[in-house]
Design an enzyme around this catalytic site. Structure first.
Site, PDB file in Angstrom:
ATOM      1  N   GLY A  13       0.807  -1.225   0.000  1.00  0.00           N
ATOM      2  CA  GLY A  13       0.000   0.000   0.000  1.00  0.00           C
ATOM      3  C   GLY A  13       0.839   1.273   0.000  1.00  0.00           C
ATOM      4  N   PRO A  17       8.912   6.489  -5.291  1.00  0.00           N
ATOM      5  CG  PRO A  17       9.814   8.439  -4.380  1.00  0.00           C
ATOM      6  CD  PRO A  17       9.561   6.997  -4.065  1.00  0.00           C
ATOM      7  CB  THR A  18       9.171   6.334 -11.228  1.00  0.00           C
ATOM      8  OG1 THR A  18       9.083   7.734 -11.361  1.00  0.00           O
ATOM      9  CG2 THR A  18       7.815   5.722 -11.236  1.00  0.00           C
ATOM     10  N   GLY A  20      15.155   7.445  -8.580  1.00  0.00           N
ATOM     11  CA  GLY A  20      15.940   7.727  -7.382  1.00  0.00           C
ATOM     12  C   GLY A  20      17.376   8.029  -7.778  1.00  0.00           C
ATOM     13  CG  LEU A  21      21.470  10.446  -6.490  1.00  0.00           C
ATOM     14  CD1 LEU A  21      21.682  11.071  -7.879  1.00  0.00           C
ATOM     15  CD2 LEU A  21      21.936  11.431  -5.409  1.00  0.00           C
ATOM     16  N   GLY A  22      21.131   6.988  -7.512  1.00  0.00           N
ATOM     17  CA  GLY A  22      22.058   5.917  -7.129  1.00  0.00           C
ATOM     18  C   GLY A  22      23.306   6.524  -6.503  1.00  0.00           C
ATOM     19  CG  ASP A  47      19.752   2.227  -4.234  1.00  0.00           C
ATOM     20  OD1 ASP A  47      18.860   1.438  -3.880  1.00  0.00           O
ATOM     21  OD2 ASP A  47      20.929   1.874  -4.467  1.00  0.00           O
ATOM     22  CE1 TYR A  52      26.413  -0.276  -3.355  1.00  0.00           C
ATOM     23  CE2 TYR A  52      24.883   1.562  -3.286  1.00  0.00           C
ATOM     24  CZ  TYR A  52      25.227   0.299  -3.732  1.00  0.00           C
ATOM     25  OH  TYR A  52      24.367  -0.375  -4.565  1.00  0.00           O
ATOM     26  CE  LYS A  81      20.812  -1.512  -3.014  1.00  0.00           C
ATOM     27  NZ  LYS A  81      21.696  -0.355  -3.174  1.00  0.00           N
ATOM     28  CG  HIS A 114      23.771  -5.408  -1.652  1.00  0.00           C
ATOM     29  ND1 HIS A 114      24.487  -4.338  -1.174  1.00  0.00           N
ATOM     30  CD2 HIS A 114      23.789  -5.279  -2.992  1.00  0.00           C
ATOM     31  CE1 HIS A 114      24.919  -3.606  -2.187  1.00  0.00           C
ATOM     32  NE2 HIS A 114      24.508  -4.156  -3.297  1.00  0.00           N
TER      33      HIS A 114
END
Ligand SMILES: NC(=O)c1ccc[n+]([C@@H]2O[C@H](COP(=O)([O-])OP(=O)(O)OC[C@H]3O[C@@H](n4cnc5c(N)ncnc54)[C@H](OP(=O)(O)O)[C@@H]3O)[C@@H](O)[C@H]2O)c1
Length: 310
Positions: A13, A17-18, A20-22, A47, A52, A81, A114
């Site tokens: 539900g 957002p379609t 995103g910033l990697g 993201d 990272y 992740k 991940h």
């Protein structure tokens, strides 16, 4: 004018957002400004991952953003992740808490496993040989992920780099369903069957490496990036758009979410200016024809692990 949605509904539900910033390979000294600029110009989805190594700097950016007051916590969709060394159930909640402390957040919007395969804790972050593999079953890891939702540390949980059998095994055994499967999708690796497989199970796909990690490390034999294709350049000229915008717009037309990475302001802006044009059926057909089933990100050095997905 394009009628693309700027959000997708998840199976619990909530919405994502379609675009995103990697942030993979976004260095500590550049990621803070990149995130602040992205949010300033309209990105609402970030993201990252424990692996990272930049969650702390992203947390500093978020702190500045919330202090400024124009964008609130509930306006953003933050994803991180669980890394492969922490697949034991007992580690999952503590590792999410650690990521939250780096990100300076009380809760996450989405926490992903991940990769389906684990490594021993003391081989962190990457093993040197197969003795360092852990055979913890990702179903055990998933139970830890479910605890994260129960403890309200994250609103949603999902998977990354799982294959069809692994995804179905999680679905068969879970108490809380994954909302997302994040994997590589780009014109060189269009994954159409796999996208349909996820959609049929009400799981939204997030495409990583949407720009084929232009100019960066690749598996041997990887073909040239689609943004360098002469015809893609021509297609872009028709709409006054760059090849990267054509590629990203094409991916959105597949009904998936995308997370292009950039630390360059002009590109961060360019990559989100894709909602004001439509590609023709012919353009889409051409982009589809480029598929070669090549992966930029395969982690092929671990292919002898029992849970290696590809
Ligand atoms: N779940 C997973 O296992 C996994 C694996 C890989 C990636 N990811 C996620 O997906 C994100 C995206 O994937 P990625 O970073 O591997 O690759 P990508 O987004 O396909 O490509 C990033 C590269 O493209 C450049 N770039 C960005 N926009 C551009 C534009 N408009 N024109 C020309 N070049 C452009 C960037 O350069 P600059 O930064 O220098 O501008 C960077 O070198 C990652 O950052 C990460 O968040 C997840």
């Amino acid at each position: 004018m394009s009628c693309l949605s700027k959000t997708f509904k998840l199976n619990n539900g909530l919405t994502i957002p379609t675009i995103g910033l990697g942030t993979y390979k976004s260095e500590a000294n550049e990621v803070k400004e990149a995130v602040k600029y992205a949010v300033e110009i309209g990105y609402r989805h970030i993201d990252t991952a424990w692996f990272y190594g930049n969650e702390k700097e992203i947390g500093e950016a978020l702190l500045d953003i919330f202090r400024e007051g124009k964008v609130k916590r509930e306006d953003l969709f933050i994803v991180t992740k669980l890394w492969n060394n922490f697949h034991d159930k007992k580690n999952v909640v503590p590792k999410l808490k650690e990521s939250l402390s780096y990100l300076k957040l009380d809760y996450l919007d989405l926490f992903l496993v991940h990769w389906p395969f684990g490594f021993k804790e003391d081989s962190c972050p990457l093993p040197t040989n197969s003795n360092d593999y852990s055979d913890v079953d990702y179903l055990e890891t998933w139970e830890g992920m479910e605890d994260c939702v129960r403890q309200q540390l994250t609103k949603s949980i999902g998977l990354s780099n799982f294959n069809k059998e692994q995804l179905d095994r999680v679905l068969k055994n879970c108490k809380i369903k994954p909302v997302i499967n994040q994997f590589e999708v780009n014109p060189n690796n269009s994954q159409s069957e796999w996208i349909k497989f996820c959609k049929d199970r009400d799981i939204v796909v997030t495409a990583f490496c949407p720009l084929e990690r232009i100019g960066k490390s690749r598996e041997p034999g990887y073909p040239s990036a689609t943004v360098l294709d002469a015809k893609v350049l021509e297609i872009g000229k028709k709409y006054n758009k760059t090849p990267a915008q054509v590629v990203l717009r094409y991916l959105l037309s597949l009904g998936i979410t995308i997370i292009p990475k950039s630390v360059t302001k002009s590109r961060i802006l360019e990559n989100i200016q894709i909602f004001d044009f439509d590609l023709s059926d012919e353009d889409i057909c051409y982009l589809k024809s480029l598929n070669k089933n090549y992966r930029v990100s395969a982690m092929g050095q671990y292919k002898d692990h029992k849970y290696y997905p590809f």
